[in-house]
Design a protein around this motif. Structure first.
Motif, PDB file in Angstrom:
ATOM      1  N   CYS A  70      -7.238   3.243   6.256  1.00  0.00           N
ATOM      2  CA  CYS A  70      -6.975   3.120   4.817  1.00  0.00           C
ATOM      3  C   CYS A  70      -7.879   2.033   4.248  1.00  0.00           C
ATOM      4  O   CYS A  70      -7.888   0.909   4.742  1.00  0.00           O
ATOM      5  CB  CYS A  70      -5.509   2.767   4.574  1.00  0.00           C
ATOM      6  N   CYS A  73       0.850  -1.184   0.000  1.00  0.00           N
ATOM      7  CA  CYS A  73       0.000   0.000   0.000  1.00  0.00           C
ATOM      8  C   CYS A  73       0.884   1.232   0.000  1.00  0.00           C
ATOM      9  O   CYS A  73       1.993   1.203   0.505  1.00  0.00           O
ATOM     10  CB  CYS A  73      -0.911   0.000   1.226  1.00  0.00           C
ATOM     11  N   PHE A 115      -7.604   0.521   1.491  1.00  0.00           N
ATOM     12  CA  PHE A 115      -6.851  -0.511   0.783  1.00  0.00           C
ATOM     13  C   PHE A 115      -6.241  -1.545   1.726  1.00  0.00           C
ATOM     14  O   PHE A 115      -6.318  -2.728   1.481  1.00  0.00           O
ATOM     15  CB  PHE A 115      -5.727   0.132  -0.032  1.00  0.00           C
ATOM     16  N   CYS A 116      -5.600  -1.072   2.813  1.00  0.00           N
ATOM     17  CA  CYS A 116      -4.820  -2.014   3.623  1.00  0.00           C
ATOM     18  C   CYS A 116      -5.276  -2.090   5.067  1.00  0.00           C
ATOM     19  O   CYS A 116      -4.703  -2.843   5.850  1.00  0.00           O
ATOM     20  CB  CYS A 116      -3.342  -1.665   3.562  1.00  0.00           C
ATOM     21  N   CYS A 166      -0.169   4.126   1.294  1.00  0.00           N
ATOM     22  CA  CYS A 166      -0.663   5.094   2.269  1.00  0.00           C
ATOM     23  C   CYS A 166       0.427   5.413   3.297  1.00  0.00           C
ATOM     24  O   CYS A 166       1.350   4.638   3.496  1.00  0.00           O
ATOM     25  CB  CYS A 166      -1.913   4.570   2.967  1.00  0.00           C
TER      26      CYS A 166
HETATM   27 ZN   LIG Z   1      -3.026   1.621   3.045  1.00  0.00          ZN
END
Ligand SMILES: [Zn+2]
Length: 299
Positions: free
Chosen positions: A277, A247, A279-280, A249
């Motif tokens: 986040c 990721c 995504f992760c 971030c």
């Molecule tokens: Zn992330």
């Protein structure tokens, strides 16, 4: 070494003697990191696995330096699927879905795209930084599977003739996915039109004969798989590019995003801001003191 053979890469190949270029993607342990982080229901995980794999195979055919994003938005139980692939091979992704509607859809007997996604579109962008124009493609979700939707995109845009096969498995702790894509390149090796057409048809027919179990059998090396499929015409595989789950971030990036909203909109009752986040699933917490610094003083 417990690592599964031949996983987590994208690889370009050329079918010798034909004007056909191919891409093979396999995702295993790195895909499992994405899927495990989210803990989605299997049907969502499977669609996300397919989306990541489709994203990786489409990205591998593009020359870019930056970020490729495949985004699928629709009105069904799964309303959003996002897959990011950087030119360095970092992949990440997430989904949004409605659990109740998903459960209702599970009882219906129809193809995955109409059942789980419904009506919507598939879009991709290539972002190479602020100084470069963003490249964008979009197509309606027209097909029973994501691969069919991708075919629809290629047919209705001025792109190369393309055929894609995608397979994903996410059950029983065994998470893996693969995609094989072939594209008809402009004339180079085959001067005769009828012969070229013949070669292309043969390539697509062989792709159609590929079984999900073969593509997902990581004990079958990429070379063995490609040889099995295309040995009659001859196939040359190029060096694979590793794909990793990563990721992008960070506290700094999240802070920048926060700053674009009024402070009152981002803080909770205790005056802290908490961001997860998508995504992760990393958590970023900002204390009132940190927010003071971020927003330039108390408000
Ligand atoms: Zn992330």
């Amino acid at each position: 070494m417990s690592q599964v053979l031949g996983s987590d890469f994208s690889q370009t190949f050329q079918i010798e003697g034909l004007d056909v270029r191919g891409r093979l993607v396999r995702l295993g342990p790195e895909l499992a990191k994405v899927i495990d982080a989210h803990g989605y229901p299997d049907s969502v995980s499977e669609m996300l696995a397919e989306t990541l794999t489709l994203g990786a195979v489409l990205a591998s055919a593009l020359k870019y330096d930056g970020l490729f994003t495949l985004q699928i938005q629709s009105d069904g139980p799964i309303s959003l699927l996002v897959a990011d692939v950087t030119s360095a091979g970092a992949v990440r992704g997430y989904a949004r879905f409605d659990a109740e509607r998903l459960e209702q859809a599970a009882a219906r007997e129809s193809a995955p795209v109409p059942r789980l996604l419904g009506a919507g579109h598939l879009a991709f962008t290539v972002d190479q930084g602020p100084d470069m124009e963003r490249y964008q493609g979009i197509a309606a979700l027209d097909g029973a599977t994501l691969a069919e939707c991708a075919h629809h995109y290629f047919r209705h845009s001025e792109q190369l003739e393309t055929a894609i096969f995608i397979a994903a498995r996410v059950t029983g702790g065994d998470i893996r996915a693969g995609a094989l894509m072939v594209q008809r390149m402009p004339h180079q090796h085959v001067p005769d039109e009828a012969e070229a057409e013949d070669g292309w048809r043969r390539t697509v027919a062989i792709l159609a004969s590929l079984k999900a179990a073969e593509l997902l059998d990581f004990n079958l090396t990429p070379d063995q798989l490609l040889y099995r499929l295309y040995h009659e015409d001859g196939v040359r595989a190029f060096a694979p590019q590793p794909l990793v789950h990563q990721c992008r971030c960070s506290q700094g990036k999240v802070a920048n995003t926060l700053k674009s909203f009024p402070r009152a909109e981002v803080v909770g009752d205790d005056g802290c801001a908490r961001v997860v986040c998508e995504f992760c699933k990393a958590h970023y917490d900002f204390s009132p003191v940190q927010l003071d610094a971020l927003y330039g003083g108390t408000e």
